[in-house]
Design an enzyme around this catalytic site. Structure first.
Site, PDB file in Angstrom:
ATOM      1  N   ALA A  33      27.519  58.403  72.904  1.00 45.93           N
ATOM      2  CA  ALA A  33      28.918  58.252  72.514  1.00 45.93           C
ATOM      3  C   ALA A  33      29.330  56.815  72.798  1.00 45.93           C
ATOM      4  CB  ALA A  33      29.810  59.219  73.276  1.00 45.93           C
ATOM      5  N   ALA A  41      32.939  54.381  72.660  1.00 44.30           N
ATOM      6  CA  ALA A  41      34.373  54.278  72.424  1.00 44.30           C
ATOM      7  C   ALA A  41      34.815  52.827  72.571  1.00 44.30           C
ATOM      8  CB  ALA A  41      35.121  55.196  73.383  1.00 44.30           C
ATOM      9  N   SER A  42      36.117  52.625  72.715  1.00 44.87           N
ATOM     10  CA  SER A  42      36.661  51.263  72.680  1.00 44.87           C
ATOM     11  C   SER A  42      36.312  50.455  73.919  1.00 44.87           C
ATOM     12  CB  SER A  42      38.185  51.328  72.540  1.00 44.87           C
ATOM     13  OG  SER A  42      38.747  52.082  73.603  1.00 44.87           O
ATOM     14  N   ILE A  43      36.191  51.112  75.068  1.00 42.84           N
ATOM     15  CA  ILE A  43      36.003  50.417  76.336  1.00 42.84           C
ATOM     16  C   ILE A  43      34.552  50.460  76.801  1.00 42.84           C
ATOM     17  CG2 ILE A  43      36.732  50.307  78.746  1.00 42.84           C
ATOM     18  CD1 ILE A  43      38.943  49.581  76.853  1.00 42.84           C
ATOM     19  N   ALA A  44      33.868  51.562  76.557  1.00 41.92           N
ATOM     20  CA  ALA A  44      32.532  51.755  77.119  1.00 41.92           C
ATOM     21  C   ALA A  44      31.708  52.672  76.229  1.00 41.92           C
ATOM     22  CB  ALA A  44      32.641  52.349  78.528  1.00 41.92           C
ATOM     23  N   GLN A  45      30.423  52.812  76.570  1.00 38.87           N
ATOM     24  CA  GLN A  45      29.571  53.785  75.901  1.00 38.87           C
ATOM     25  C   GLN A  45      28.828  54.604  76.949  1.00 38.87           C
ATOM     26  OE1 GLN A  45      27.188  51.145  73.488  1.00 38.87           O
ATOM     27  NE2 GLN A  45      25.448  51.212  74.889  1.00 38.87           N
ATOM     28  N   VAL A  46      28.324  55.781  76.529  1.00 42.95           N
ATOM     29  CA  VAL A  46      27.723  56.730  77.459  1.00 42.95           C
ATOM     30  C   VAL A  46      26.271  56.996  77.073  1.00 42.95           C
ATOM     31  CG1 VAL A  46      27.842  59.073  78.387  1.00 42.95           C
ATOM     32  CG2 VAL A  46      29.954  57.811  77.918  1.00 42.95           C
ATOM     33  N   LYS A  81      27.936  55.855  82.209  1.00 41.18           N
ATOM     34  CA  LYS A  81      28.926  55.133  81.405  1.00 41.18           C
ATOM     35  C   LYS A  81      28.836  53.652  81.715  1.00 41.18           C
ATOM     36  CE  LYS A  81      33.891  55.333  80.339  1.00 41.18           C
ATOM     37  NZ  LYS A  81      35.144  56.069  80.643  1.00 41.18           N
ATOM     38  N   ASP A  98      44.748  60.776  79.090  1.00 33.83           N
ATOM     39  CA  ASP A  98      44.098  60.435  77.820  1.00 33.83           C
ATOM     40  C   ASP A  98      43.394  61.672  77.264  1.00 33.83           C
ATOM     41  OD1 ASP A  98      43.509  58.642  75.813  1.00 33.83           O
ATOM     42  OD2 ASP A  98      41.731  57.822  76.773  1.00 33.83           O
TER      43      ASP A  98
END
Length: 511
Positions: A133, A135-140, A155, A290
């Site tokens: 995954a 997203a805007s701030i980080a990935q997993v 993360k 969130d």
């Protein structure tokens, strides 16, 4: 720096929407009035060549938002939960922003992990996947610990994300300054405070140690909540840019078809999401800020799993009680009591007419309660309430911005599972339970105990405080009848007021 150079950033925002074709789609989605459409196209079209091109394979609005950067992506994530605001088609397109953004290379993530945690990757993890995954701030990444074989989620912050985010927020601050300067009437909405609040909340996402702490506290608060899980952090494998936590297996709440195919009751799940959020906000004063579909899963056993705790909300006990009374006032349709709460809390200036304010609140609530379940909306309620409070001079409460925004997001998530959900019927038992526990006789007893404990701790200070107050009173008595003006000493006043408050409270308790 919040200087005029940010004009370039704001111009480029409009230009990017024009160049990608997103301007027309966005205006249609919100059903913008004709004059707004004309102004947007006239101001945006001449500069379209300055806009970012973005990824041509994405739909126009998603393409524009991803090209503009992380703060814009965060805004798009919020809109993705509001199909009733932007339409089903656009909401589905924006759901891409929740966890399907382009990842950065796995090799770069591994290098960051080794640099931050100070050991080779294979000593920490026996398995380590490509991003699952982004997203805007980080990935997993999905991984397995080398020491105990436990499956975990790792993360990793995006490289240089702090700089990119600061640039966007800087432009937002400049825009808020311009709005207040050009339109003084907007100052009661405190747009600069709103941006500062947003900056403070989201900046917590840029230090994953803070997210780990939030996850730990949230897990502790909710350990007794039925059918609710919080993945716990692994502190020894966590740093500012890296967060390792339990792996959470389940179906994303964004995949409603898969949830139904798995046999889960989407109506019950929708109600549970809303009730859990209200319970966390009112009972604990600490809630997930969130809660979009990308941060929620359904486990195989039907449990709701929450993760990604970079944005958390916190409200004090007094504000929670006021918020509960406001919600209950609308639920019971007791508009006189609702108006009284607003005035007692200082939300509405005291020179306004309470009866007129109660009638205005009735005009807000009755049309909503007269509608069928599919049309009862927290978003509509907040919108109508905004119009009323503007008329009565109520200022925006920045400490409630995240709570109100998350309430709207949670409603959007719940409605994606059950469009016929009646939010008032779902909210009522949680609010009533809170009011019984915190505004009744039990609450009075609990508050009295806290007052006594506070006074008990203050007892050693009483002699010095009283002596200081008496000495200053004698000094004032010995001054000439017509002394020269002297500056006001706030510290002395505070000590005197505090002493009198404690002394008065003691007399009341001893009576």
């Amino acid at each position: 720096m919040r200087g005029p150079h940010n004009i370039w950033r704001l111009i480029r925002t409009g230009a990017t929407f024009e160049r990608t074709g997103a301007m027309g789609v966005a205006l249609d989605a919100v059903d913008a009035p004709r004059n707004v459409r004309a102004a947007a196209r006239i101001l945006g079209w001449p500069f379209r060549w300055l806009g970012y091109g973005g990824d041509p394979s994405l739909p126009p609005v998603t393409r524009a938002i991803t090209a503009l950067g992380p703060a814009y992506i965060k805004f798009g994530q919020i809109l993705s939960t509001r199909p009733d605001v932007v339409g089903v088609d656009l909401a589905n397109q924006l759901s891409y922003l929740q966890d399907k953004l382009p990842p950065f290379p796995t090799a770069q993530a591994k290098a960051m992990i080794e640099a931050d945690l100070g050991m080779p990757l294979d000593q920490m993890f026996s398995e380590f996947s490509d991003p699952v995954a982004a997203a805007s701030i980080a990935q997993v990444h999905r991984a397995r610990r080398a020491d105990n074989g436990k499956e975990v989620a790792v993360k990793v912050l995006r490289p240089n994300i702090t700089t990119a985010f600061s640039r966007d927020i800087d432009a937002f601050h400049f825009g808020a300054d311009m709005i207040e300067a050009i339109s003084p009437s907007t100052r009661r909405l405190r747009p600069k405070d709103v941006v500062s609040h947003f900056e403070g909340v989201v900046s917590g996402e840029l230090d994953l140690r803070l997210e780990a702490a939030s996850a730990s506290l949230f897990a502790e608060n909710t350990k007794d909540d039925l059918q609710f899980e919080v993945p716990k952090p692994h502190w020894e494998l966590t740093s500012r840019r890296i967060l390792t936590s339990d792996w959470a297996e389940g179906i994303s709440l964004g995949d409603v078809a898969a949830i139904r195919a798995a046999g889960h009751d989407t109506s019950a799940l929708a109600e549970r999401i809303l009730q859990l959020f209200l319970s966390h906000a009112l009972r604990d004063g600490f809630f997930h800020g969130d809660m979009h579909q990308g941060n929620l899963k359904v486990a195989p056993n039907g449990d709701l799993i929450a993760y990604d705790f970079g944005i958390m909300g916190e409200i004090d006990e007094y504000t929670r009680r006021i918020y509960a009374e406001i919600l209950m006032g609308f639920i019971r349709r007791d508009y006189d009591a609702l108006a009284k709460v607003h005035f007692e809390a200082g939300y509405v200036p005291r020179d306004r007419d309470p009866a007129a304010f109660a009638r205005a609140l009735r005009a807000v609530g009755e049309p909503i309660f007269g509608a069928d379940a599919t049309r009862i909306s927290m978003a509509n309620l907040l919108g109508y309430l905004f119009e009323v409070t503007e008329r009565f001079g109520m200022q925006t409460r920045t400490e409630l911005i995240l709570l109100q925004r998350t309430m709207v997001v949670v409603e959007g998530v719940a409605r994606s599972l059950d469009p016929n959900l009646n939010i008032w019927n779902a909210a009522r038992p949680v609010v009533e339970d809170y009011i019984k526990a915190n505004l009744g006789p039990r609450a009075l007893l609990s508050d009295s105990k806290q007052i006594v404990m506070t006074l008990q701790r203050a007892m050693p200070l009483m002699p010095a405080l009283l002596e200081d107050a008496l000495w200053r009173a004698r000094q004032r008595a010995e001054e000439p009848k017509h002394p020269q003006p002297r500056p006001f000493h706030w510290r002395s006043a505070a000590i005197g007021a505090g002493t009198m408050a404690v002394f008065t409270a003691l007399l009341v308790l001893m009576a």
